[in-house]
Scaffold this motif. Structure first.
Motif, PDB file in Angstrom:
ATOM      1  N   GLY A 111      84.256  66.531  13.957  1.00 25.14           N
ATOM      2  CA  GLY A 111      83.434  65.488  13.898  1.00 25.14           C
ATOM      3  C   GLY A 111      82.343  65.788  15.182  1.00 25.14           C
ATOM      4  N   ILE A 112      81.011  65.520  14.683  1.00 25.01           N
ATOM      5  CA  ILE A 112      79.850  65.792  15.692  1.00 25.01           C
ATOM      6  C   ILE A 112      78.875  64.827  15.563  1.00 25.01           C
ATOM      7  N   GLY A 113      79.309  63.645  15.884  1.00 29.94           N
ATOM      8  CA  GLY A 113      78.300  62.378  16.263  1.00 29.94           C
ATOM      9  C   GLY A 113      78.033  62.250  17.484  1.00 29.94           C
ATOM     10  N   THR A 168      82.961  71.358  13.589  1.00 31.32           N
ATOM     11  CA  THR A 168      82.959  70.989  12.310  1.00 31.32           C
ATOM     12  C   THR A 168      82.577  69.555  11.723  1.00 31.32           C
ATOM     13  N   ALA A 169      82.307  69.113  10.791  1.00 28.68           N
ATOM     14  CA  ALA A 169      82.023  67.813  10.277  1.00 28.68           C
ATOM     15  C   ALA A 169      82.319  67.642   8.749  1.00 28.68           C
ATOM     16  N   ARG A 170      82.122  66.428   8.070  1.00 28.96           N
ATOM     17  CA  ARG A 170      82.475  66.291   6.911  1.00 28.96           C
ATOM     18  C   ARG A 170      81.278  66.838   5.848  1.00 28.96           C
ATOM     19  N   THR A 171      80.030  66.797   6.355  1.00 30.47           N
ATOM     20  CA  THR A 171      79.020  67.109   5.377  1.00 30.47           C
ATOM     21  C   THR A 171      78.258  68.180   5.704  1.00 30.47           C
ATOM     22  N   LYS A 179      75.229  68.455   5.496  1.00 25.75           N
ATOM     23  CA  LYS A 179      73.728  67.863   5.998  1.00 25.75           C
ATOM     24  C   LYS A 179      73.870  68.117   7.715  1.00 25.75           C
ATOM     25  N   THR A 180      74.957  67.398   8.206  1.00 24.85           N
ATOM     26  CA  THR A 180      75.293  67.171   9.376  1.00 24.85           C
ATOM     27  C   THR A 180      75.315  68.840  10.009  1.00 24.85           C
ATOM     28  N   LEU A 181      76.346  69.595   9.512  1.00 28.50           N
ATOM     29  CA  LEU A 181      76.263  71.097   9.968  1.00 28.50           C
ATOM     30  C   LEU A 181      74.911  71.519   9.962  1.00 28.50           C
ATOM     31  N   ALA A 210      85.909  62.150  14.933  1.00 26.93           N
ATOM     32  CA  ALA A 210      85.607  61.364  13.769  1.00 26.93           C
ATOM     33  C   ALA A 210      86.126  60.137  13.861  1.00 26.93           C
ATOM     34  N   PRO A 211      85.657  59.154  12.886  1.00 25.88           N
ATOM     35  CA  PRO A 211      86.139  57.731  12.722  1.00 25.88           C
ATOM     36  C   PRO A 211      87.728  57.582  12.762  1.00 25.88           C
ATOM     37  N   VAL A 212      88.149  56.756  13.548  1.00 28.14           N
ATOM     38  CA  VAL A 212      89.751  56.772  13.499  1.00 28.14           C
ATOM     39  C   VAL A 212      90.487  56.699  12.127  1.00 28.14           C
ATOM     40  N   GLY A 213      89.932  56.127  11.042  1.00 27.61           N
ATOM     41  CA  GLY A 213      90.526  56.001   9.737  1.00 27.61           C
ATOM     42  C   GLY A 213      90.345  57.332   9.287  1.00 27.61           C
ATOM     43  N   ASP A 215      94.166  62.199   7.661  1.00 29.07           N
ATOM     44  CA  ASP A 215      93.759  63.456   6.627  1.00 29.07           C
ATOM     45  C   ASP A 215      93.432  64.579   7.510  1.00 29.07           C
ATOM     46  N   ILE A 216      92.817  64.270   8.843  1.00 30.33           N
ATOM     47  CA  ILE A 216      92.210  65.710   9.460  1.00 30.33           C
ATOM     48  C   ILE A 216      93.506  66.350   9.997  1.00 30.33           C
ATOM     49  N   ALA A 217      94.248  65.340  10.575  1.00 30.92           N
ATOM     50  CA  ALA A 217      95.435  66.022  11.390  1.00 30.92           C
ATOM     51  C   ALA A 217      96.302  66.723  10.338  1.00 30.92           C
ATOM     52  N   VAL A 270      89.236  61.072  20.787  1.00 30.71           N
ATOM     53  CA  VAL A 270      88.317  60.361  21.235  1.00 30.71           C
ATOM     54  C   VAL A 270      88.205  58.810  20.634  1.00 30.71           C
ATOM     55  N   GLY A 271      89.295  58.522  19.798  1.00 30.04           N
ATOM     56  CA  GLY A 271      89.179  57.333  18.801  1.00 30.04           C
ATOM     57  C   GLY A 271      89.355  56.042  19.825  1.00 30.04           C
ATOM     58  N   SER A 272      88.701  55.100  19.447  1.00 32.30           N
ATOM     59  CA  SER A 272      88.628  53.640  19.919  1.00 32.30           C
ATOM     60  C   SER A 272      89.974  52.949  19.943  1.00 32.30           C
ATOM     61  N   VAL A 324      85.548  55.504  27.295  1.00 34.01           N
ATOM     62  CA  VAL A 324      84.705  54.172  27.097  1.00 34.01           C
ATOM     63  C   VAL A 324      83.307  54.052  27.290  1.00 34.01           C
ATOM     64  N   ALA A 325      82.495  54.563  26.578  1.00 38.33           N
ATOM     65  CA  ALA A 325      81.160  55.232  26.734  1.00 38.33           C
ATOM     66  C   ALA A 325      80.543  54.886  25.147  1.00 38.33           C
ATOM     67  N   GLY A 326      79.394  54.526  25.009  1.00 35.76           N
ATOM     68  CA  GLY A 326      79.005  54.751  23.822  1.00 35.76           C
ATOM     69  C   GLY A 326      77.356  53.980  23.639  1.00 35.76           C
ATOM     70  N   THR A 327      76.766  54.076  22.402  1.00 35.17           N
ATOM     71  CA  THR A 327      75.548  53.213  22.311  1.00 35.17           C
ATOM     72  C   THR A 327      75.629  52.935  20.969  1.00 35.17           C
ATOM     73  N   GLU A 328      74.610  52.247  20.242  1.00 37.53           N
ATOM     74  CA  GLU A 328      74.759  51.805  19.040  1.00 37.53           C
ATOM     75  C   GLU A 328      74.285  52.795  18.075  1.00 37.53           C
TER      76      GLU A 328
HETATM   77  P1  NAP Z   1      79.431  59.149  14.502  1.00 39.73           P
HETATM   78  O1  NAP Z   1      78.218  59.550  15.448  1.00 39.73           O
HETATM   79  O2  NAP Z   1      79.318  58.409  13.240  1.00 39.73           O
HETATM   80  O3  NAP Z   1      79.747  60.533  14.007  1.00 39.73           O
HETATM   81  C1  NAP Z   1      81.214  60.703  13.269  1.00 39.73           C
HETATM   82  C2  NAP Z   1      81.602  62.334  12.833  1.00 39.73           C
HETATM   83  O4  NAP Z   1      82.696  62.400  12.305  1.00 39.73           O
HETATM   84  C3  NAP Z   1      80.504  62.843  12.101  1.00 39.73           C
HETATM   85  O5  NAP Z   1      80.106  64.127  12.555  1.00 39.73           O
HETATM   86  C4  NAP Z   1      81.056  62.819  10.844  1.00 39.73           C
HETATM   87  O6  NAP Z   1      80.666  64.027   9.750  1.00 39.73           O
HETATM   88  C5  NAP Z   1      82.500  63.170  11.194  1.00 39.73           C
HETATM   89  N1  NAP Z   1      83.447  62.767  10.152  1.00 39.73           N
HETATM   90  C6  NAP Z   1      83.574  61.873   9.408  1.00 39.73           C
HETATM   91  N2  NAP Z   1      84.888  61.855   8.621  1.00 39.73           N
HETATM   92  C7  NAP Z   1      85.218  63.192   8.925  1.00 39.73           C
HETATM   93  C8  NAP Z   1      86.233  63.882   8.443  1.00 39.73           C
HETATM   94  N3  NAP Z   1      87.045  63.642   7.281  1.00 39.73           N
HETATM   95  N4  NAP Z   1      86.386  65.167   8.790  1.00 39.73           N
HETATM   96  C9  NAP Z   1      85.589  65.688   9.514  1.00 39.73           C
HETATM   97  N5  NAP Z   1      84.612  65.085  10.318  1.00 39.73           N
HETATM   98  C10 NAP Z   1      84.438  63.728   9.792  1.00 39.73           C
HETATM   99  O7  NAP Z   1      80.764  58.780  15.437  1.00 39.73           O
HETATM  100  P2  NAP Z   1      80.667  58.455  17.021  1.00 39.73           P
HETATM  101  O8  NAP Z   1      80.088  57.333  17.480  1.00 39.73           O
HETATM  102  O9  NAP Z   1      80.632  60.053  17.697  1.00 39.73           O
HETATM  103  O10 NAP Z   1      82.428  58.366  16.918  1.00 39.73           O
HETATM  104  C11 NAP Z   1      83.545  59.223  16.883  1.00 39.73           C
HETATM  105  C12 NAP Z   1      84.775  58.617  17.404  1.00 39.73           C
HETATM  106  O11 NAP Z   1      84.717  58.281  18.631  1.00 39.73           O
HETATM  107  C13 NAP Z   1      85.346  57.475  16.543  1.00 39.73           C
HETATM  108  O12 NAP Z   1      86.659  57.620  16.409  1.00 39.73           O
HETATM  109  C14 NAP Z   1      85.014  56.111  17.330  1.00 39.73           C
HETATM  110  O13 NAP Z   1      85.999  55.363  17.351  1.00 39.73           O
HETATM  111  C15 NAP Z   1      84.962  56.866  19.014  1.00 39.73           C
HETATM  112  N6  NAP Z   1      84.383  56.400  19.910  1.00 39.73           N
HETATM  113  C16 NAP Z   1      83.049  55.893  19.595  1.00 39.73           C
HETATM  114  C17 NAP Z   1      82.154  55.358  20.678  1.00 39.73           C
HETATM  115  C18 NAP Z   1      80.642  54.758  20.263  1.00 39.73           C
HETATM  116  O14 NAP Z   1      80.237  53.985  21.080  1.00 39.73           O
HETATM  117  N7  NAP Z   1      79.899  55.408  19.200  1.00 39.73           N
HETATM  118  C19 NAP Z   1      82.526  55.269  22.049  1.00 39.73           C
HETATM  119  C20 NAP Z   1      83.792  55.538  22.173  1.00 39.73           C
HETATM  120  C21 NAP Z   1      84.814  55.969  21.094  1.00 39.73           C
HETATM  121  P3  NAP Z   1      79.502  63.593   8.776  1.00 39.73           P
HETATM  122  O15 NAP Z   1      78.150  63.276   9.559  1.00 39.73           O
HETATM  123  O16 NAP Z   1      79.305  64.972   8.189  1.00 39.73           O
HETATM  124  O17 NAP Z   1      79.739  62.659   7.985  1.00 39.73           O
END
Ligand code: NAP
Length: 295
Positions: free
Chosen positions: A13-15, A38-41, A43-45, A75-78, A82-84, A100-102, A127-131
């Motif tokens: 997961g690489i968001g 690695t990521a899911r799509t 397009k992202t890669l 990746a999102p905690v949901g 599946d990833i594990a 890094v799940g929330s 505990v850091a993030g943006t929208e």
């Molecule tokens: P994000 O920008 O939406 O990126 C999510 C990434 O996960 C994308 O690269 C996505 O790939 C990938 N992904 C989704 N499903 C996947 C799967 N089944 N297998 C592999 N990759 C998968 O998310 P983010 O904000 O970085 O958040 C990531 C994690 O950090 C979450 O668990 C979140 O709870 C936690 N977190 C977030 C924040 C925040 O403020 N954003 C802060 C602290 C912790 P695709 O693009 O290809 O779909």
């Protein structure tokens, strides 16, 4: 320069969070010798390839973790279960598996039972993030001065936990260990409930009839504007957080609804003292945050 903490770090997961870690790793050189992404799509890669912060890109999570002594789920905690399941047979003995799940109880519930013997699972939450989300949104200073909370279950290998503490310190974070249930209750108040309120208030405004709705957008005062910033966050990530911290969130929401009802009663009966007192408490909290440099 100190030795890199990991010879090879795989980011699943690489968001916002994963790409911030990858950018820091590239900039500092002492987090990982090699970063595999690695990521899911596709397009992202493809975008990650253009951005150039990964040493290697893999379409398959199992292949991505092969030979990696550090694996981080971003990746999102949901998606964690599946990833594990997909990576477990490919994890290297001695590797540190982290996330890094929330929400931390759900991460331990979904990942913990699948961790092979000899692999050290260290759940964490920066505990850091943006929208913003996606690989373009990350930046190297995201974690600076922010907390990284580690919630290792009892019996976790101490050197693996110490390694992850050092990892987050090198990313600029302050580090603290926390019991996972306690983490989820604290985060329900400071993050999950405020997001729930922001999504709800934007929905309320959006439901208004034509002319009024238009005016809400046209004359959005700072109060509403601040809520819209929070409400701009990623829907999948927040759906997963709400559903995976259900109990703590519902408990904090129930308390909030009670307090909101008390405020509504004060407004109805003209209880000026009650209203002033609540506003004063809000100001005090804001002042403390500024003093703690967390504002
Ligand atoms: P994000 O920008 O939406 O990126 C999510 C990434 O996960 C994308 O690269 C996505 O790939 C990938 N992904 C989704 N499903 C996947 C799967 N089944 N297998 C592999 N990759 C998968 O998310 P983010 O904000 O970085 O958040 C990531 C994690 O950090 C979450 O668990 C979140 O709870 C936690 N977190 C977030 C924040 C925040 O403020 N954003 C802060 C602290 C912790 P695709 O693009 O290809 O779909």
């Amino acid at each position: 320069m100190p030795e890199p903490l990991f010879r090879r770090l795989a980011l699943i997961g690489i968001g916002l969070i994963g790409s911030s870690v990858a950018r820091i790793a590239k900039q500092r050189g002492d987090l990982a010798g090699e970063v595999v992404v690695t990521a899911r799509t596709a397009k992202t890669l493809a975008r990650v390839r253009e951005l150039g912060f990964a040493d290697r890109i893999e379409t398959d999570a199992g292949r991505a973790v092969q030979g990696a002594d550090g694996v981080m789920l971003c990746a999102p905690v949901g998606a964690f279960a599946d990833i594990a399941m997909a990576i477990a047979p490919h994890l290297m003995p001695g590797a540190v598996l982290t996330d890094v799940g929330s929400t931390k109880q759900s991460a331990i519930r979904d990942i913990g039972p699948l961790v092979p013997a000899g692999v050290h699972f260290v759940p964490a939450h920066p505990v850091a993030g943006t929208e913003y989300s996606g690989p373009d949104s990350g930046f190297t200073t995201l974690f600076e001065g922010r907390w990284a909370l580690l919630t290792p279950p009892p019996g976790t290998d101490e050197s693996a936990v110490a390694k992850m503490e050092e990892f987050w310190r090198r990313c600029g974070s302050m580090v603290q260990r926390m019991e996972p249930g306690h983490h989820d209750r604290v985060l329900a108040v400071v993050s999950h409930l405020p997001h729930l309120i922001a999504f709800t208030i934007c929905g309320t405004a959006d439901d208004l009839e034509g002319e009024t709705r238009q005016e809400v957008l046209q004359f959005a005062a700072s109060g509403f504007r601040d809520f819209t910033r929070i409400a701009a966050s990623d829907p999948v990530m927040w759906r997963d957080i709400f559903l995976n911290n259900r109990e703590a969130l519902l408990e904090m929401l129930a308390r909030f609804v009670e307090d909101a009802q008390a405020m509504s009663r004060a407004v109805r009966w003209g209880d000026a003292g009650y209203i002033e007192d609540k506003v004063e408490r809000g100001r005090k909290i804001r002042r403390s945050l500024i003093e703690l440099k967390q504002a």
